[in-house]
Design a protein around this motif. Structure first.
Motif, PDB file in Angstrom:
ATOM      1  N   ALA A  86      42.862  30.804  46.788  1.00 45.64           N
ATOM      2  CA  ALA A  86      42.886  30.062  45.526  1.00 45.64           C
ATOM      3  C   ALA A  86      41.947  28.859  45.591  1.00 45.64           C
ATOM      4  N   ALA A  87      41.873  28.227  46.769  1.00 45.61           N
ATOM      5  CA  ALA A  87      40.978  27.078  46.914  1.00 45.61           C
ATOM      6  C   ALA A  87      39.521  27.487  46.811  1.00 45.61           C
ATOM      7  N   GLU A  88      39.200  28.713  47.243  1.00 47.30           N
ATOM      8  CA  GLU A  88      37.832  29.210  47.180  1.00 47.30           C
ATOM      9  C   GLU A  88      37.503  29.858  45.848  1.00 47.30           C
ATOM     10  N   ALA A  89      38.526  30.259  45.097  1.00 44.04           N
ATOM     11  CA  ALA A  89      38.314  31.065  43.899  1.00 44.04           C
ATOM     12  C   ALA A  89      37.500  30.387  42.809  1.00 44.04           C
ATOM     13  N   PRO A  90      37.657  29.065  42.559  1.00 46.03           N
ATOM     14  CA  PRO A  90      36.913  28.494  41.436  1.00 46.03           C
ATOM     15  C   PRO A  90      35.411  28.697  41.518  1.00 46.03           C
ATOM     16  N   SER A  91      34.822  28.571  42.721  1.00 45.35           N
ATOM     17  CA  SER A  91      33.384  28.758  42.829  1.00 45.35           C
ATOM     18  C   SER A  91      32.991  30.202  42.567  1.00 45.35           C
ATOM     19  N   SER A  92      33.851  31.145  43.001  1.00 43.59           N
ATOM     20  CA  SER A  92      33.563  32.550  42.754  1.00 43.59           C
ATOM     21  C   SER A  92      33.626  32.863  41.271  1.00 43.59           C
ATOM     22  N   ARG A  93      34.635  32.304  40.578  1.00 39.40           N
ATOM     23  CA  ARG A  93      34.737  32.557  39.148  1.00 39.40           C
ATOM     24  C   ARG A  93      33.577  31.949  38.388  1.00 39.40           C
ATOM     25  N   ALA A  94      33.162  30.746  38.838  1.00 36.43           N
ATOM     26  CA  ALA A  94      32.042  30.107  38.160  1.00 36.43           C
ATOM     27  C   ALA A  94      30.772  30.928  38.300  1.00 36.43           C
ATOM     28  N   ALA A  95      30.655  31.646  39.424  1.00 40.49           N
ATOM     29  CA  ALA A  95      29.472  32.478  39.640  1.00 40.49           C
ATOM     30  C   ALA A  95      29.617  33.852  39.016  1.00 40.49           C
ATOM     31  N   GLY A  96      30.763  34.118  38.394  1.00 41.18           N
ATOM     32  CA  GLY A  96      30.975  35.406  37.733  1.00 41.18           C
ATOM     33  C   GLY A  96      31.267  36.537  38.673  1.00 41.18           C
ATOM     34  N   LYS A  97      31.762  36.241  39.885  1.00 44.90           N
ATOM     35  CA  LYS A  97      32.036  37.277  40.871  1.00 44.90           C
ATOM     36  C   LYS A  97      33.420  37.854  40.668  1.00 44.90           C
ATOM     37  N   GLN A  98      33.593  39.135  41.002  1.00 46.30           N
ATOM     38  CA  GLN A  98      34.895  39.768  41.044  1.00 46.30           C
ATOM     39  C   GLN A  98      35.409  39.712  42.479  1.00 46.30           C
ATOM     40  N   PRO A  99      36.729  39.780  42.687  1.00 48.04           N
ATOM     41  CA  PRO A  99      37.251  39.813  44.052  1.00 48.04           C
ATOM     42  C   PRO A  99      36.655  40.968  44.850  1.00 48.04           C
TER      43      PRO A  99
END
Length: 285
Positions: free
Chosen positions: A251-264
């Motif tokens: 969850a701590a890493e997720a915001p940057s991934s979402r901002a970049a438009g990445k899927q899990p």
């Protein structure tokens, strides 16, 4: 790294400290956690007009008293239903959600098997107190599962409140408006712990429904030898703590991934956490 800030909500039976004591010991340093008792049991009888929103307000007061703008929320059974209500009402306060077999997850998308199982819960209302708890517990586990016998001696004083509290949950579930679309808009990771011996038409069905609501960031972890009344936070706290720490770190890493438009990716995908094998093993529909 700052400690993970976590509020844990218990189910409708054990007090919070009894429910989560072993898990809190295992989590140790690096986690600033509070096991919060349900508002339902603040007095001898359920508060007038109590429903899941009463528990939502209680969580907000707890977080505000600690000056936590955001935090991780964990809920088991009735506390899991309250955690879902909180997620729908105040998603901006959460960094992640962890569900340990929530007792209910909305009145939409029910399977035929779940609807039939739910009708059996409604029949509990007519039972006298001495029959209520055994019948309630039997509905939560697979047929043939042997439940632990009641401990010898008189029950603890708080147990006298539990039948009325469980009935209050069941009544609230009938007409509470848990917004599916608001849950689906929740953009942070969701963790679900499922016992392999819990009733598949109950908690397995809920897991399947929520996996569709929270897809693609829904992570299922199956505990094959556990059921709803010997749950992992009490019996396998080490393994659950490992899963929760992994969940909170993601969850701590997720915001940057979402901002970049990445899927899990494969390391955080639903299948990685056991959904595919759970379906194959008949744990979820």
């Amino acid at each position: 790294m700052a400690p993970f800030r976590v509020i844990l909500l218990p189910g409708a039976v054990l007090p919070a400290d009894d429910a989560y004591g072993r898990l809190l010991e295992v989590l140790g340093s690096g986690v600033d956690a509070v096991a919060k008792d349900l508002e339902l049991y603040a007095e001898d009888n359920p508060p007038p007009g109590w429903n899941l929103d009463t528990e939502v307000d209680g969580v907000l007061r707890e977080a505000d008293a600690r000056r936590w703008d955001t935090f991780h929320l964990v809920g088991y059974s009735g506390g899991g239903a309250a955690a879902l209500a909180f997620t729908a009402k105040s998603p901006e306060r959460l960094q992640s959600l962890a569900l340990l077999e929530p007792a209910w997850a909305g009145n939409w998308d029910w399977s035929t098997a779940y609807a039939e199982h739910w009708e059996r819960y409604q029949l509990l209302e007519a039972l006298p107190p001495e029959q209520f708890m055994p019948a309630f517990m039997r509905l939560g586990v697979r047929p043939g599962v042997v439940l632990a016998p009641q401990e010898p001696g008189p029950p603890p004083p708080w147990m006298a409140k539990r039948p009325a509290g469980i009935r209050a949950f069941l009544r609230s579930f009938r007409d509470y408006d848990l917004g599916r679309s608001r849950l689906a808009a929740f953009s942070h990771p969701v963790f679900f712990a499922l016992g392999g011996l819990s009733h598949p038409d109950d908690y397995g069905d809920i897991a399947a429904r929520l996996s569709r609501v929270f897809f693609p960031d829904f992570h299922l972890e199956v505990f094959p030898h556990r059921h709803h009344f010997d749950p992992p936070h009490r019996i396998e706290p080490d393994r659950l703590a490992e899963g929760l720490r992994r969940h909170w770190a993601a969850a701590a890493e997720a915001p940057s991934s979402r901002a970049a438009g990445k899927q899990p990716d494969d390391e955080t995908s639903t299948a990685r956490y056991g959904t595919s094998s759970a379906i194959q093993d008949g744990l979820i529909p």
